[in-house]
Design an enzyme around this catalytic site. Sequence first.
Site, mmCIF file in Angstrom:
data_model
loop_
_atom_site.group_PDB
_atom_site.id
_atom_site.type_symbol
_atom_site.label_atom_id
_atom_site.label_comp_id
_atom_site.label_asym_id
_atom_site.label_seq_id
_atom_site.Cartn_x
_atom_site.Cartn_y
_atom_site.Cartn_z
ATOM 1 C CB SER A 127 80.522 56.665 62.441
ATOM 2 O OG SER A 127 81.270 56.887 61.267
ATOM 3 C CE1 TYR A 155 76.784 60.678 61.083
ATOM 4 C CE2 TYR A 155 78.989 59.764 60.839
ATOM 5 C CZ TYR A 155 77.640 59.587 61.054
ATOM 6 O OH TYR A 155 77.143 58.317 61.237
#
Length: 222
Positions: A135, A148
Amino acid sequence: MTTKTALITGASRGLGLALARALAADGWRLILTARGAGALHAAAGGLGALALAGDVADPAHRDRLAAAVRDHGGLDLLVNNASGLGATPLPPLAGYPLAVLEDLLRTNVLAPLALIQAALPGLRERRGAIVNVSSDAAVAAYPGWGGYGATKAALDQLSNVLAAEEPEVAVWWVDPGEMNTAMLAEAVGQEEASAAPGPQAVVPALLRLLAERPASGRVALP
């Protein structure tokens, strides 16, 4: 030609399912896993794939996946796509619940590494490939995304070192960009998430990656 085999985690929806459909259409044999048994079996049945529902953070489930890989004679591609978001609404690190972060590390970092360890002998033999789905939160500072993002940054570095240690295996840590998925909707709301492209939009770039087999490294998809 020998049929190629792929194991895809998080394959009942989103990018995992979109990639599974594309590989099935290209003749790949698939082993698919996700936590939701109903959605997984519905997806796998339409693709002629083996479906093994369970949580990749569970060592017993990872053992079942490893056994399935052995039963299929090895592996050409491992896609570590399953991922957790962590605490929501997205909290600042100053108040991030540590127990949640600990669970997130198990899902987003330790589980992919454990599957890699199990699959590596076969991947080496078949000069296979590993795709670890990353990501932009791994490399950029987005408020609220610290938990995250930290797990994805750790996955990136594991991938980076693995690429140096395993020259016979292609290792790509792939940032697919913002996609309209259930995870994004959970993080930012359905209205904002719906403005992003669907996960199927990045599948052609993943297929090119597999076909062209560039050097191992971090890949940001368009």
